[in-house]
Motif scaffolding. Structure first.
Motif, PDB file in Angstrom:
ATOM      1  N   HIS A 156       0.847  -1.182   0.000  1.00 25.68           N
ATOM      2  CA  HIS A 156       0.000   0.000   0.000  1.00 25.68           C
ATOM      3  C   HIS A 156       0.888   1.239   0.000  1.00 25.68           C
ATOM      4  N   GLY A 157       0.752   2.055  -1.012  1.00 27.09           N
ATOM      5  CA  GLY A 157       1.574   3.256  -1.101  1.00 27.09           C
ATOM      6  C   GLY A 157       1.622   3.734  -2.534  1.00 27.09           C
ATOM      7  N   THR A 158       2.504   4.667  -2.813  1.00 18.99           N
ATOM      8  CA  THR A 158       2.641   5.196  -4.167  1.00 18.99           C
ATOM      9  C   THR A 158       3.513   4.274  -5.015  1.00 18.99           C
ATOM     10  N   ILE A 159       3.457   4.509  -6.333  1.00 16.62           N
ATOM     11  CA  ILE A 159       4.324   3.748  -7.235  1.00 16.62           C
ATOM     12  C   ILE A 159       5.783   4.016  -6.887  1.00 16.62           C
ATOM     13  N   ARG A 160       6.091   5.285  -6.570  1.00 16.13           N
ATOM     14  CA  ARG A 160       7.473   5.611  -6.197  1.00 16.13           C
ATOM     15  C   ARG A 160       7.908   4.802  -4.981  1.00 16.13           C
ATOM     16  N   GLU A 161       7.059   4.721  -3.962  1.00 17.36           N
ATOM     17  CA  GLU A 161       7.399   3.980  -2.745  1.00 17.36           C
ATOM     18  C   GLU A 161       7.570   2.491  -3.024  1.00 17.36           C
ATOM     19  N   ASN A 162       6.767   1.962  -3.956  1.00 18.82           N
ATOM     20  CA  ASN A 162       6.882   0.550  -4.288  1.00 18.82           C
ATOM     21  C   ASN A 162       8.201   0.245  -4.979  1.00 18.82           C
ATOM     22  N   ILE A 163       8.642   1.135  -5.856  1.00 21.08           N
ATOM     23  CA  ILE A 163       9.929   0.915  -6.524  1.00 21.08           C
ATOM     24  C   ILE A 163      11.076   1.139  -5.542  1.00 21.08           C
ATOM     25  N   GLU A 164      10.940   2.144  -4.680  1.00 18.21           N
ATOM     26  CA  GLU A 164      12.004   2.495  -3.735  1.00 18.21           C
ATOM     27  C   GLU A 164      12.277   1.370  -2.741  1.00 18.21           C
ATOM     28  N   CYS A 165      11.336   0.435  -2.588  1.00 17.03           N
ATOM     29  CA  CYS A 165      11.582  -0.712  -1.712  1.00 17.03           C
ATOM     30  C   CYS A 165      12.867  -1.440  -2.100  1.00 17.03           C
ATOM     31  N   GLY A 166      13.235  -1.378  -3.384  1.00 18.96           N
ATOM     32  CA  GLY A 166      14.444  -2.054  -3.840  1.00 18.96           C
ATOM     33  C   GLY A 166      15.698  -1.457  -3.257  1.00 18.96           C
ATOM     34  N   ARG A 167      15.682  -0.140  -3.008  1.00 21.08           N
ATOM     35  CA  ARG A 167      16.840   0.525  -2.411  1.00 21.08           C
ATOM     36  C   ARG A 167      16.335   1.747  -1.642  1.00 21.08           C
ATOM     37  N   PRO A 168      16.009   1.582  -0.374  1.00 22.75           N
ATOM     38  CA  PRO A 168      15.496   2.712   0.403  1.00 22.75           C
ATOM     39  C   PRO A 168      16.453   3.894   0.355  1.00 22.75           C
ATOM     40  N   GLY A 169      15.888   5.087   0.126  1.00 29.27           N
ATOM     41  CA  GLY A 169      16.709   6.285   0.048  1.00 29.27           C
ATOM     42  C   GLY A 169      17.168   6.629  -1.351  1.00 29.27           C
ATOM     43  N   ALA A 170      16.735   5.855  -2.342  1.00 33.13           N
ATOM     44  CA  ALA A 170      17.135   6.139  -3.718  1.00 33.13           C
ATOM     45  C   ALA A 170      16.566   7.484  -4.175  1.00 33.13           C
ATOM     46  N   THR A 171      17.287   8.151  -5.083  1.00 31.22           N
ATOM     47  CA  THR A 171      16.834   9.448  -5.597  1.00 31.22           C
ATOM     48  C   THR A 171      15.727   9.245  -6.620  1.00 31.22           C
ATOM     49  N   ASP A 172      15.020  10.334  -6.921  1.00 29.14           N
ATOM     50  CA  ASP A 172      13.959  10.269  -7.931  1.00 29.14           C
ATOM     51  C   ASP A 172      14.528   9.860  -9.286  1.00 29.14           C
ATOM     52  N   GLU A 173      15.712  10.357  -9.609  1.00 32.46           N
ATOM     53  CA  GLU A 173      16.312  10.019 -10.895  1.00 32.46           C
ATOM     54  C   GLU A 173      16.650   8.529 -10.956  1.00 32.46           C
ATOM     55  N   GLN A 174      17.162   7.970  -9.893  1.00 32.44           N
ATOM     56  CA  GLN A 174      17.469   6.531  -9.863  1.00 32.44           C
ATOM     57  C   GLN A 174      16.201   5.702  -9.984  1.00 32.44           C
ATOM     58  N   ILE A 175      15.142   6.145  -9.331  1.00 32.01           N
ATOM     59  CA  ILE A 175      13.865   5.419  -9.409  1.00 32.01           C
ATOM     60  C   ILE A 175      13.310   5.484 -10.820  1.00 32.01           C
ATOM     61  N   MET A 176      13.361   6.648 -11.442  1.00 35.80           N
ATOM     62  CA  MET A 176      12.831   6.776 -12.801  1.00 35.80           C
ATOM     63  C   MET A 176      13.681   6.004 -13.804  1.00 35.80           C
ATOM     64  N   GLN A 177      14.999   5.962 -13.585  1.00 39.82           N
ATOM     65  CA  GLN A 177      15.857   5.193 -14.490  1.00 39.82           C
ATOM     66  C   GLN A 177      15.530   3.703 -14.390  1.00 39.82           C
ATOM     67  N   ALA A 178      15.291   3.230 -13.156  1.00 41.12           N
ATOM     68  CA  ALA A 178      14.905   1.827 -12.995  1.00 41.12           C
ATOM     69  C   ALA A 178      13.579   1.554 -13.684  1.00 41.12           C
ATOM     70  N   ALA A 179      12.655   2.506 -13.625  1.00 42.28           N
ATOM     71  CA  ALA A 179      11.365   2.338 -14.307  1.00 42.28           C
ATOM     72  C   ALA A 179      11.549   2.335 -15.821  1.00 42.28           C
TER      73      ALA A 179
END
Length: 585
Positions: free
Chosen positions: A427-450
């Protein structure tokens, strides 16, 4: 009372950080009892010196002292009660956190043996029951004991002979509590179990609502809930009936005591050996004395009932984790990703035979290894050993030549990432779901992974983009889109070893095609083990492992195994148990 003492001894250490507050609460209890005692004595003085004599002058002094005692008692009582509530909630918070922390260390088979709804009830209602035993129970006992001691001492000071006569009936309260404790304990055990069953039925029904509606199971689900609810009602009524019988029995005893006091007091007054004020004060002290004694008996019943919750919670706390951190772990190092199984065997608890038997293979950095076989062949067990949900019962599993049992669990799971068969969404945002892979990741790192997971485009098209809130089973996104979010999470983790468990399971051919290409990017440069029935990735694999009955029966490349014409060829042949998803070009 043996069960109560054992449960209390088990959970009392959790109060260690709050014992100074408990001591302060006890101090408040003592002061409050003293102010009550003083108020009754002042009332007797007003009766004998002001009311009887009709003297207003004799009224003001005792009245002022009485008001002062009442104000002090009110302030101290408010402080003590507020501290008691605060301390109790801190204990609940600490206990629930400890139990939840322990639950997260337990192996998967524990959760297969226990219904999730029942575990939820143990973490909520049963935790509250233990607080009633350890914190509120201690405060209640101390309050009752001090109150009883002060009121009894005051009654003895006024007329010790009459007090002793009336005290003879006091043990009846405790005898009555002991008589009813067995019934209440049994009813409480049944009630706590029924509470857990009700929570489980509701959770399961809500989680399977599509099945319920599609198969017209509404009445069947209502009957399930009704069956458990009736069991709860029967246990609750039995417990309430026993408690009510105890209360009414105690009421009769108190009435006998009051009548005895009035009768003896009237006799003493008629003989001139006792004043009216003394009689009223004596009766008041006894009136204040019996409730604490009664409360001690009632507290015993409450503690007996709380042991039912304690026993259910101890069942969780007594469950041993399947794996733990080593006492002397190997220091961290830059993991290359070489995975090796050396004669590894494993048997699940209570299973009749091994799920894996004498499996040996090696996967080197950059290699893609596909593990396949029929259902129940042991494929998923292999992933559980590699992520160390379990340790092998024989043989060894190594990472870069180091046995997994010598590694801290956190370090191991930082370097061995699992993309499970079930698409796990929190339960949470798409960003939070992706960030589970590396807590504290930047927005750019999350978007690159996406982007690498071919998910950025459809996420950006959503009205709230990466801030879109999703939940397990959400209808806002397709199964393929949710799987790509999970792949983005795994890409963000960037672990040198990747385990993909049925990565295209449950997806149609179009969704599977959309997922396969991101999966290929995810596997690049990593040691990748794909556990699957879908053999669309098999032709590109460096090695294919075929399991049957927990044994490694074939190993080789796609072409070599097809030429062999054995188990793999049977799985890969059109018409066999395999997905029809073609490999993208």
């Amino acid at each position: 009372m043996g069960d109560v003492r054992a449960a209390f001894a088990r959970f009392w250490p959790l109060t260690r950080g709050d014992r100074r507050w408990l001591a302060l609460i006890v101090g408040c209890v003592v002061v409050a009892a003293l102010t009550e005692t003083a108020s009754i004595l002042l009332f007797a003085r007003i009766t004998d010196h002001a009311l009887k004599a009709g003297s207003l002058t004799a009224f003001w002094g005792p009245a002022g002292a009485w008001l002062g005692a009442a104000v002090l008692g009110a302030f101290i009582g408010c402080l003590g009660n507020s501290l008691a509530v605060w301390t109790a909630e801190r204990f609940v918070l600490r206990l629930r956190a400890d139990v939840f922390r322990h639950v997260q260390e337990l192996p998967p088979d524990f959760f297969q043996r226990h219904r999730q709804g029942d575990l939820v009830e143990r973490l909520t209602g049963d935790v509250e029951a233990i607080e009633q035993m350890v914190v509120s129970g201690v405060v209640g006992t101390v309050t009752a004991v001090f109150s009883a001691v002060f009121y009894a001492a005051a009654a003895l000071w006024i007329r010790w002979d009459l007090a002793l006569v009336t005290f003879v009936l006091a043990p009846l309260f405790l005898l009555a509590a002991r008589r009813f404790s067995g019934r209440i304990r049994k009813a409480s055990q049944e009630e706590r179990a029924a509470d857990g069953a009700i929570t489980a039925v509701v959770q399961e029904s809500l989680g399977n609502m599509v099945l319920t509606q599609a198969y017209n199971r509404r009445r069947a689900e209502e009957k399930r809930l009704d069956r458990e609810a009736r069991a709860w009602m029967r246990a609750s009524v039995r417990g309430a009936r026993a408690g009510e019988m105890y209360a009414q029995f105690v009421e009769v005893i108190e009435t006998l005591c009051v009548l005895a006091v009035i009768g003896l007091g009237a006799w003493e007054i008629s003989r001139g050996r006792m004043s009216l004020g003394q009689l009223l004060a004596f009766a008041a002290f006894l009136g204040y004395l019996y409730p604490p004694i009664r409360n001690l008996g009632q507290l015993g019943l409450s503690l007996t009932a709380a042991t039912a919750g304690a026993q259910r919670l101890q069942e969780i706390l007594d469950a041993e984790p399947a794996v733990t951190d080593p006492a002397d772990p190997v220091p961290a190092w830059p993991v290359h990703g070489r995975v090796s199984f050396h004669g590894a065997s494993f048997r699940y608890p209570d299973a009749a035979q091994d799920s894996l038997h004498d499996v040996t293979f090696t996967a080197s950095p950059g290699e893609l290894v596909v593990v396949t076989g029929t259902s129940g062949a042991g494929k998923s067990t292999l992933s559980k050993l590699l992520t160390r949900f379990y340790d092998p019962t024989a043989g060894a599993v190594r990472l870069d030549g180091v046995p997994l049992g010598e590694l801290p669990l956190e370090f191991l799971r930082e370097n061995v990432a699992l993309l499970p068969q079930q698409t796990l969404i929190v339960h949470g945002t798409i960003r939070e779901n992706i960030e589970c892979g590396r807590p504290g990741a930047t927005d750019e790192q999350i978007m690159q992974a996406a982007r690498d997971a071919a998910a950025h485009e459809f996420i950006s098209a959503l009205p709230e983009g990466y801030a879109t809130r999703i939940a397990p089973g959400t209808a806002a996104l397709s199964g393929g889109q949710l799987q790509r979010i999970a792949i983005a999470r795994a890409m963000l983790r960037a672990a040198p070893v990747m385990i993909l468990d049925e990565p295209t399971a449950g997806l149609d051919s179009v969704a599977a095609r959309q997922v396969v290409q991101p999966l290929r990017r995810l596997m690049a440069g990593r040691t990748t083990i794909v556990i699957t029935h879908d053999l669309s990735l098999a032709p590109d694999a460096d090695r294919i492992l075929v399991l049957d009955g927990g044994r490694l029966v074939e190993a080789g490349t796609h072409d070599a195994l097809m030429a062999l014409g054995g188990a793999y060829a049977g799985l890969a042949t059109p018409g066999a148990a395999r997905s029809a998803v073609p490999a993208p070009v």
